[in-house]
Design a protein around this motif. Structure first.
Motif, PDB file in Angstrom:
ATOM      1  N   ALA A 102       0.841  -1.208   0.000  1.00 10.53           N
ATOM      2  CA  ALA A 102       0.000   0.000   0.000  1.00 10.53           C
ATOM      3  C   ALA A 102       0.869   1.249   0.000  1.00 10.53           C
ATOM      4  O   ALA A 102       0.594   2.215  -0.715  1.00 10.53           O
ATOM      5  CB  ALA A 102      -0.936  -0.009   1.208  1.00 10.53           C
ATOM      6  N   ARG A 103       1.951   1.236   0.787  1.00  9.54           N
ATOM      7  CA  ARG A 103       2.878   2.374   0.811  1.00  9.54           C
ATOM      8  C   ARG A 103       3.525   2.564  -0.560  1.00  9.54           C
ATOM      9  O   ARG A 103       3.689   3.678  -1.040  1.00  9.54           O
ATOM     10  CB  ARG A 103       3.950   2.170   1.887  1.00  9.54           C
ATOM     11  CG  ARG A 103       3.944   3.248   2.935  1.00  9.54           C
ATOM     12  CD  ARG A 103       5.006   3.127   4.001  1.00  9.54           C
ATOM     13  NE  ARG A 103       5.472   1.810   4.377  1.00  9.54           N
ATOM     14  CZ  ARG A 103       4.841   0.984   5.228  1.00  9.54           C
ATOM     15  NH1 ARG A 103       3.700   1.329   5.764  1.00  9.54           N
ATOM     16  NH2 ARG A 103       5.354  -0.192   5.525  1.00  9.54           N
ATOM     17  N   GLY A 104       3.873   1.460  -1.213  1.00 12.64           N
ATOM     18  CA  GLY A 104       4.453   1.544  -2.554  1.00 12.64           C
ATOM     19  C   GLY A 104       3.482   2.169  -3.539  1.00 12.64           C
ATOM     20  O   GLY A 104       3.864   3.029  -4.345  1.00 12.64           O
ATOM     21  N   LEU A 141      -6.105   8.831  -3.308  1.00 13.70           N
ATOM     22  CA  LEU A 141      -5.253   7.665  -3.133  1.00 13.70           C
ATOM     23  C   LEU A 141      -3.913   8.066  -2.513  1.00 13.70           C
ATOM     24  O   LEU A 141      -3.367   7.348  -1.675  1.00 13.70           O
ATOM     25  CB  LEU A 141      -5.035   7.005  -4.490  1.00 13.70           C
ATOM     26  CG  LEU A 141      -4.300   5.690  -4.534  1.00 13.70           C
ATOM     27  CD1 LEU A 141      -4.966   4.660  -3.646  1.00 13.70           C
ATOM     28  CD2 LEU A 141      -4.234   5.188  -5.958  1.00 13.70           C
ATOM     29  N   ALA A 142      -3.413   9.229  -2.883  1.00 13.18           N
ATOM     30  CA  ALA A 142      -2.138   9.699  -2.340  1.00 13.18           C
ATOM     31  C   ALA A 142      -2.224   9.956  -0.840  1.00 13.18           C
ATOM     32  O   ALA A 142      -1.215   9.905  -0.136  1.00 13.18           O
ATOM     33  CB  ALA A 142      -1.694  10.973  -3.064  1.00 13.18           C
ATOM     34  N   ASN A 154      -8.852  -6.276   2.415  1.00  7.91           N
ATOM     35  CA  ASN A 154      -7.827  -5.258   2.146  1.00  7.91           C
ATOM     36  C   ASN A 154      -7.016  -5.614   0.910  1.00  7.91           C
ATOM     37  O   ASN A 154      -6.629  -4.739   0.137  1.00  7.91           O
ATOM     38  CB  ASN A 154      -6.917  -5.074   3.362  1.00  7.91           C
ATOM     39  CG  ASN A 154      -7.584  -4.267   4.460  1.00  7.91           C
ATOM     40  OD1 ASN A 154      -8.591  -3.590   4.241  1.00  7.91           O
ATOM     41  ND2 ASN A 154      -7.039  -4.356   5.660  1.00  7.91           N
ATOM     42  N   GLU A 155      -6.749  -6.897   0.731  1.00  8.64           N
ATOM     43  CA  GLU A 155      -6.030  -7.370  -0.462  1.00  8.64           C
ATOM     44  C   GLU A 155      -6.825  -7.018  -1.720  1.00  8.64           C
ATOM     45  O   GLU A 155      -6.275  -6.486  -2.688  1.00  8.64           O
ATOM     46  CB  GLU A 155      -5.834  -8.887  -0.362  1.00  8.64           C
ATOM     47  CG  GLU A 155      -4.987  -9.472  -1.456  1.00  8.64           C
ATOM     48  CD  GLU A 155      -3.497  -9.386  -1.188  1.00  8.64           C
ATOM     49  OE1 GLU A 155      -2.765  -9.174  -2.163  1.00  8.64           O
ATOM     50  OE2 GLU A 155      -3.073  -9.539  -0.028  1.00  8.64           O
ATOM     51  N   LEU A 161      -7.419  -0.617  -6.243  1.00  2.98           N
ATOM     52  CA  LEU A 161      -6.750   0.694  -6.305  1.00  2.98           C
ATOM     53  C   LEU A 161      -5.571   0.662  -7.273  1.00  2.98           C
ATOM     54  O   LEU A 161      -5.348   1.611  -8.028  1.00  2.98           O
ATOM     55  CB  LEU A 161      -6.287   1.114  -4.905  1.00  2.98           C
ATOM     56  CG  LEU A 161      -7.396   1.438  -3.905  1.00  2.98           C
ATOM     57  CD1 LEU A 161      -6.810   1.629  -2.515  1.00  2.98           C
ATOM     58  CD2 LEU A 161      -8.197   2.655  -4.345  1.00  2.98           C
ATOM     59  N   THR A 162      -4.830  -0.438  -7.249  1.00  2.00           N
ATOM     60  CA  THR A 162      -3.703  -0.587  -8.171  1.00  2.00           C
ATOM     61  C   THR A 162      -4.201  -0.602  -9.610  1.00  2.00           C
ATOM     62  O   THR A 162      -3.607   0.017 -10.491  1.00  2.00           O
ATOM     63  CB  THR A 162      -2.905  -1.869  -7.843  1.00  2.00           C
ATOM     64  OG1 THR A 162      -2.455  -1.801  -6.489  1.00  2.00           O
ATOM     65  CG2 THR A 162      -1.712  -2.031  -8.770  1.00  2.00           C
ATOM     66  N   GLU A 163      -5.293  -1.270  -9.849  1.00  4.28           N
ATOM     67  CA  GLU A 163      -5.878  -1.316 -11.189  1.00  4.28           C
ATOM     68  C   GLU A 163      -6.335   0.083 -11.628  1.00  4.28           C
ATOM     69  O   GLU A 163      -6.161   0.462 -12.785  1.00  4.28           O
ATOM     70  CB  GLU A 163      -7.045  -2.307 -11.223  1.00  4.28           C
ATOM     71  CG  GLU A 163      -7.629  -2.526 -12.594  1.00  4.28           C
ATOM     72  CD  GLU A 163      -6.660  -3.148 -13.610  1.00  4.28           C
ATOM     73  OE1 GLU A 163      -7.000  -3.102 -14.809  1.00  4.28           O
ATOM     74  OE2 GLU A 163      -5.587  -3.663 -13.236  1.00  4.28           O
ATOM     75  N   HIS A 164      -6.876   0.864 -10.697  1.00  7.01           N
ATOM     76  CA  HIS A 164      -7.291   2.239 -11.022  1.00  7.01           C
ATOM     77  C   HIS A 164      -6.070   3.085 -11.431  1.00  7.01           C
ATOM     78  O   HIS A 164      -6.125   3.825 -12.416  1.00  7.01           O
ATOM     79  CB  HIS A 164      -8.009   2.878  -9.834  1.00  7.01           C
ATOM     80  CG  HIS A 164      -8.522   4.244 -10.127  1.00  7.01           C
ATOM     81  ND1 HIS A 164      -9.677   4.466 -10.834  1.00  7.01           N
ATOM     82  CD2 HIS A 164      -8.011   5.461  -9.847  1.00  7.01           C
ATOM     83  CE1 HIS A 164      -9.867   5.765 -10.969  1.00  7.01           C
ATOM     84  NE2 HIS A 164      -8.869   6.385 -10.376  1.00  7.01           N
ATOM     85  N   VAL A 165      -4.997   2.946 -10.687  1.00  8.59           N
ATOM     86  CA  VAL A 165      -3.759   3.674 -10.996  1.00  8.59           C
ATOM     87  C   VAL A 165      -3.242   3.258 -12.373  1.00  8.59           C
ATOM     88  O   VAL A 165      -2.857   4.097 -13.202  1.00  8.59           O
ATOM     89  CB  VAL A 165      -2.701   3.411  -9.896  1.00  8.59           C
ATOM     90  CG1 VAL A 165      -1.310   3.769 -10.356  1.00  8.59           C
ATOM     91  CG2 VAL A 165      -3.064   4.168  -8.631  1.00  8.59           C
ATOM     92  N   ARG A 166      -3.243   1.980 -12.626  1.00 13.26           N
ATOM     93  CA  ARG A 166      -2.773   1.444 -13.906  1.00 13.26           C
ATOM     94  C   ARG A 166      -3.592   2.014 -15.060  1.00 13.26           C
ATOM     95  O   ARG A 166      -3.044   2.456 -16.075  1.00 13.26           O
ATOM     96  CB  ARG A 166      -2.873  -0.088 -13.864  1.00 13.26           C
ATOM     97  CG  ARG A 166      -2.282  -0.798 -15.043  1.00 13.26           C
ATOM     98  CD  ARG A 166      -2.412  -2.312 -14.857  1.00 13.26           C
ATOM     99  NE  ARG A 166      -3.687  -2.816 -15.322  1.00 13.26           N
ATOM    100  CZ  ARG A 166      -3.965  -3.035 -16.612  1.00 13.26           C
ATOM    101  NH1 ARG A 166      -3.062  -2.791 -17.532  1.00 13.26           N
ATOM    102  NH2 ARG A 166      -5.133  -3.497 -16.968  1.00 13.26           N
ATOM    103  N   MET A 167      -4.898   2.016 -14.912  1.00 11.57           N
ATOM    104  CA  MET A 167      -5.771   2.522 -15.974  1.00 11.57           C
ATOM    105  C   MET A 167      -5.590   4.027 -16.169  1.00 11.57           C
ATOM    106  O   MET A 167      -5.577   4.513 -17.297  1.00 11.57           O
ATOM    107  CB  MET A 167      -7.238   2.194 -15.657  1.00 11.57           C
ATOM    108  CG  MET A 167      -7.539   0.704 -15.643  1.00 11.57           C
ATOM    109  SD  MET A 167      -7.066  -0.167 -17.160  1.00 11.57           S
ATOM    110  CE  MET A 167      -8.227   0.537 -18.299  1.00 11.57           C
TER     111      MET A 167
END
Length: 191
Positions: A102-104, A141-142, A154-155, A161-167
Motif C-alpha cells: 500500500a505504501r508503494g 489515493l495519495a 484489504n487485499e 486501487l492498483t488497477e485504477h492507478v494502472r488505468m
C-alpha cells in the motif's frame, strides 16, 4: 510493437538503490517516470539525471547500473505504448506485506501526481472527462491510510486501487499520444 524491453522488477531496482546508498522506494520514481513519458517523452539522459537527483548521487556507480536504469525507462515506455495495454506500475510484489505494498502504491501515486502538478494546467485542457476524473481520484489515493491489516478484503481493495492507478496511467499516455498504442478498431481513445 514486437520486441518489448523487459523492465527490471521492483526488488532489482530497490537493491540497485541500496547499492547507491538510498533507502528510497523505486515506486515514487516509477510514478514520475510514467507521467514524464506520457507528457514529455522523457529522453534517456534526462531520466538518468532525474534518478541520480532522486538518489542524491552525481552519476550511477557503474555502466551496468546505468544500463539497468535506462532499461527501466525503455521497458516502461514500451509497456505504455504496447497495444496489449499491459502496463503495470512498478510496485512491491506479494513477497512484501500488504502495508508495504500500500505504501508503494501511495509513493507511486505521489510521484505521478508531482509531475502532473509541475506540468500545470496546459496539458489538462485537452484531457477527456474520464481522464480528469481518474487523475482527480488519485489525489485521494495519495492520502490513503497505508497501515493495512492482512485480510482478503484489504487485499482486494489494494488490487482495485492498483488497477485504477494502472488505468489512469494508460489513459494519460493514450490521450497524450493519439494513435499509440494502436488499439482495436472502433475503440475511441479520445472523447
Amino acid at each position: 510493437m514486437s520486441a518489448n524491453t523487459e523492465r527490471p522488477d521492483f526488488s532489482t531496482l530497490a537493491d540497485l538503490f541500496l547499492l547507491h546508498g538510498s533507502m528510497q522506494s523505486p515506486a515514487f520514481l516509477d510514478g514520475r517516470l510514467c507521467a514524464e513519458l506520457a507528457l514529455h517523452d522523457l529522453p534517456a539522459d534526462a531520466w538518468l539525471e532525474t534518478v541520480c537527483l532522486g538518489l542524491g548521487i552525481e552519476q550511477p556507480r557503474s555502466r551496468e547500473s546505468a544500463e539497468t536504469l535506462l532499461t527501466w525507462r525503455r521497458g516502461t515506455l514500451d509497456a505504455l505504448a504496447d497495444s496489449t495495454l499491459n502496463y503495470e506500475p512498478l510496485l512491491p510484489d506479494d513477497l512484501f506485506s500488504l502495508a508495504e505494498r500500500a505504501r508503494g502504491l501511495q509513493e507511486w501515486t505521489l510521484g505521478f501526481l508531482e509531475v502532473l502538478e509541475d506540468a500545470g494546467d496546459t496539458p489538462r485542457q485537452g484531457w477527456s472527462p474520464a481522464l480528469r476524473e481518474a487523475i482527480d481520484d488519485l489525489a485521494g489515493l495519495a492520502a490513503m491510510e497505508t497501515d493495512l491489516e492482512e485480510s482478503p478484503e484489504n487485499e482486494d481493495d489494494l488490487f482495485a486501487l492498483t488497477e485504477h492507478v494502472r488505468m489512469a496511467a494508460m489513459l494519460l499516455y493514450t490521450e497524450q499520444h493519439p494513435g499509440q498504442p494502436q488499439v482495436e478498431p472502433g475503440e475511441p481513445t479520445r472523447h
